[in-house]
Every structure is written in C-alpha cells, then in structure tokens.
Design a protein around this motif. Structure first.
Motif, mmCIF file in Angstrom:
data_model
loop_
_atom_site.group_PDB
_atom_site.id
_atom_site.type_symbol
_atom_site.label_atom_id
_atom_site.label_comp_id
_atom_site.label_asym_id
_atom_site.label_seq_id
_atom_site.Cartn_x
_atom_site.Cartn_y
_atom_site.Cartn_z
ATOM 1 N N LEU A 9 36.762 28.477 35.662
ATOM 2 C CA LEU A 9 36.867 27.811 36.959
ATOM 3 C C LEU A 9 36.570 28.784 38.100
ATOM 4 N N ASP A 10 36.973 30.055 37.955
ATOM 5 C CA ASP A 10 36.573 31.073 38.931
ATOM 6 C C ASP A 10 35.049 31.176 38.994
ATOM 7 N N LEU A 11 34.429 31.215 37.823
ATOM 8 C CA LEU A 11 32.966 31.297 37.735
ATOM 9 C C LEU A 11 32.316 30.082 38.394
ATOM 10 N N ALA A 12 32.828 28.891 38.101
ATOM 11 C CA ALA A 12 32.273 27.662 38.670
ATOM 12 C C ALA A 12 32.366 27.659 40.194
ATOM 13 N N MET A 13 33.460 28.161 40.729
ATOM 14 C CA MET A 13 33.619 28.247 42.177
ATOM 15 C C MET A 13 32.649 29.258 42.783
ATOM 16 N N GLU A 14 32.474 30.394 42.132
ATOM 17 C CA GLU A 14 31.576 31.435 42.638
ATOM 18 C C GLU A 14 30.148 30.926 42.763
ATOM 19 N N TYR A 15 29.730 30.074 41.816
ATOM 20 C CA TYR A 15 28.352 29.585 41.788
ATOM 21 C C TYR A 15 28.196 28.190 42.397
ATOM 22 N N ASP A 16 29.245 27.690 43.032
ATOM 23 C CA ASP A 16 29.212 26.345 43.611
ATOM 24 C C ASP A 16 28.965 25.260 42.563
ATOM 25 N N ALA A 17 29.293 25.558 41.322
ATOM 26 C CA ALA A 17 29.196 24.546 40.273
ATOM 27 C C ALA A 17 30.361 23.569 40.377
ATOM 28 N N LEU A 18 31.464 24.021 40.984
ATOM 29 C CA LEU A 18 32.619 23.169 41.250
ATOM 30 C C LEU A 18 32.834 23.131 42.748
ATOM 31 N N ARG A 19 32.721 21.922 43.317
ATOM 32 C CA ARG A 19 32.881 21.763 44.767
ATOM 33 C C ARG A 19 33.906 20.667 45.056
ATOM 34 N N PHE A 20 34.517 20.772 46.203
ATOM 35 C CA PHE A 20 35.521 19.794 46.616
ATOM 36 C C PHE A 20 35.076 19.114 47.904
ATOM 37 N N GLY A 21 35.392 17.824 48.024
ATOM 38 C CA GLY A 21 34.987 17.036 49.188
ATOM 39 C C GLY A 21 35.009 15.565 48.821
ATOM 40 N N GLU A 22 33.965 14.829 49.187
ATOM 41 C CA GLU A 22 33.818 13.430 48.801
ATOM 42 C C GLU A 22 32.435 13.246 48.197
ATOM 43 N N PHE A 23 32.393 12.828 46.943
ATOM 44 C CA PHE A 23 31.132 12.699 46.227
ATOM 45 C C PHE A 23 31.094 11.347 45.524
ATOM 46 N N THR A 24 30.052 10.564 45.802
ATOM 47 C CA THR A 24 29.889 9.275 45.146
ATOM 48 C C THR A 24 29.207 9.491 43.806
ATOM 49 N N LEU A 25 29.878 9.104 42.744
ATOM 50 C CA LEU A 25 29.364 9.296 41.397
ATOM 51 C C LEU A 25 28.463 8.132 40.993
ATOM 52 N N LYS A 26 27.762 8.310 39.879
ATOM 53 C CA LYS A 26 26.886 7.260 39.373
ATOM 54 C C LYS A 26 27.670 5.980 39.100
ATOM 55 N N SER A 27 28.944 6.136 38.747
ATOM 56 C CA SER A 27 29.806 4.978 38.470
ATOM 57 C C SER A 27 30.175 4.215 39.736
ATOM 58 N N GLY A 28 29.939 4.828 40.905
ATOM 59 C CA GLY A 28 30.337 4.227 42.169
ATOM 60 C C GLY A 28 31.669 4.737 42.681
ATOM 61 N N ARG A 29 32.401 5.435 41.837
ATOM 62 C CA ARG A 29 33.670 6.024 42.264
ATOM 63 C C ARG A 29 33.419 7.178 43.231
ATOM 64 N N VAL A 30 34.330 7.320 44.175
ATOM 65 C CA VAL A 30 34.236 8.435 45.128
ATOM 66 C C VAL A 30 35.198 9.519 44.651
ATOM 67 N N SER A 31 34.619 10.605 44.170
ATOM 68 C CA SER A 31 35.409 11.679 43.570
ATOM 69 C C SER A 31 35.686 12.785 44.583
ATOM 70 N N PRO A 32 36.871 13.393 44.535
ATOM 71 C CA PRO A 32 37.193 14.497 45.442
ATOM 72 C C PRO A 32 36.644 15.837 44.951
ATOM 73 N N TYR A 33 35.989 15.812 43.791
ATOM 74 C CA TYR A 33 35.364 17.046 43.308
ATOM 75 C C TYR A 33 34.066 16.711 42.594
ATOM 76 N N PHE A 34 33.191 17.692 42.519
ATOM 77 C CA PHE A 34 31.886 17.494 41.877
ATOM 78 C C PHE A 34 31.594 18.709 41.017
ATOM 79 N N PHE A 35 31.092 18.457 39.821
ATOM 80 C CA PHE A 35 30.826 19.534 38.877
ATOM 81 C C PHE A 35 29.369 19.500 38.452
ATOM 82 N N ASN A 36 28.669 20.621 38.637
ATOM 83 C CA ASN A 36 27.257 20.728 38.251
ATOM 84 C C ASN A 36 27.035 22.076 37.580
ATOM 85 N N LEU A 37 27.070 22.092 36.273
ATOM 86 C CA LEU A 37 26.957 23.337 35.516
ATOM 87 C C LEU A 37 25.608 24.009 35.720
#
Length: 218
Positions: A9-37
């Motif tokens: 999780l430290d690594l994901a934060m360093e590379y912006d692979a894990l971000r926090f905010g408001e993200f609309t997912l493919k499902s239509g749900r609005v997630s408070p975090y987004f993960f992009n490996l």
C-alpha cells in the motif's frame, strides 16, 4: 495487517496506483478510492510489487508448481513474480496467453513453459471475474488444475448476486484466492497513516453499503 500488505500500500501510494477522492466505476458506483496497478511502471516499483506478490503467495501456503498470467496485465506480473520467488528458494515456471491464437510458427495461444499440474493464476484486481474464468477454462482444457488465484487487491465488494467475484470463485469453483492487500487493509492503512478523517469516513461508508463479509481468517 501483514508487513507485505503495508509495504504494498505504501508502494501504491508512492506511484499514485491508489488514490482517494470520488471515482465513478464501470458499475456506476461512486467509489472513494481508485486502484490502478498499471501506474507502477518502473524497474524498482515492479521489483517491490513482485516481492509483495511473492510474500503473499508464500504466506498462503498453497501447493502449486506453475504460474499463469492472463493477458495483458497478468503477463508482466507473472514474469516478475517468478523472478521474485527465486531468492525465496523457488524456481517456478510460468505461462501466459495471447488474446488471439498465433497462426504461424509454434502457433496456439499459450506462451512460455508448459502448464504444470497445479497452477496459480496471477492478476491485478478482479472486477467481473470474466478474464479469470477464461483463464480457468484454458488451464483446465490443457489438463491442469487451478491451485489458486493471486491478486494485488481484493475490493471485498458485492457483485450482482451479493457475493464478491472472489467469493463466487471460491463457492462455484473451489478456488482459493490470495490478495496482497484487501479493502480492510486499505481502511487500516488510512487510519495508520493518518489520512484525512473525511476520507476514512467515506471508505467506511462505502464498505458498509457495498462490502461483503470477509471469510474467517481473511
């Protein structure tokens, strides 16, 4: 939280692979975090990532003799994981697939070592689970058994049938899943690192609305 989960999780934060905010997912749900490996795209980053996968797999104690990476994201993951396992005393062959069969040369859709008897599928994160189920079919069609599924993040989030895709694989196929980190870990990480209280609250609320109950020991 395991040490490999924290470092991941430290690594994901360093590379912006894990971000926090408001993200609309493919499902239509609005997630408070987004993960992009895919944001972890350097030699040093991939080495740490692969070591996290290796630590999680070793900790799980799964009996396996081969690795499989579904195209496309699974290809660099399975190759670097295989390298990361060597210092731990494991020389594990790996295989990956092409999206389309090659019609010349050796042909076929599989590349790399022949599949072993007990294969672990290596991927990033499971959403609908379609790609993983295709990988399962490919492995079984070649006479091998799926020993487990190894992913970076288990979102622990309900799908259409109230189960997460990972729970569905366990229930329907009898396949255990190992995650380097889970949504529960993300929440613990946010608290441990002292992230904004609103962020922590929004993740907890999202988990309460869409989350599944983790399996015992998860």
């Amino acid at each position: 939280m395991h040490a490999h989960s924290l470092d991941f999780l430290d690594l994901a934060m360093e590379y912006d692979a894990l971000r926090f905010g408001e993200f609309t997912l493919k499902s239509g749900r609005v997630s408070p975090y987004f993960f992009n490996l895919g944001s972890i795209a350097s030699g040093a980053g991939m080495a740490r990532l692969a070591d996290g996968y290796a630590a999680a797999l070793e900790h799980a104690g799964i009996d396996y003799d081969s690795l499989f990476g579904p195209a496309y994201k699974g290809i660099p993951l399975v190759a670097t994981l295989s390298c990361a396992l060597v210092p731990r005393g494991y020389n594990v062959p790996f295989t990956y697939n092409r999206k389309e069969a090659k019609d010349h040369g050796e042909g076929g859709t599989l590349v790399g070592a022949p599949l072993g008897k007990r294969v672990v599928i290596v991927d990033d994160v499971i959403t609908a689970g379609t790609a993983v189920r295709e990988a399962i079919d490919t492995i079984r069609a070649n006479g091998s058994e799926v020993a487990g599924l190894l992913v970076a993040l288990d979102r622990q989030e309900r799908g259409a049938d109230q189960r997460s895709p990972i729970q569905a694989l366990a229930d329907d196929e009898g396949i255990p899943t190992v995650a380097v980190a889970t949504l529960t870990d993300v929440i613990g990480y946010a608290e441990r690192r002292g992230l904004d209280a609103d962020i922590r609250g929004s993740i907890r609320a999202y988990q309460a609305e869409y989350g599944v109950t983790p399996a015992p020991g998860a």
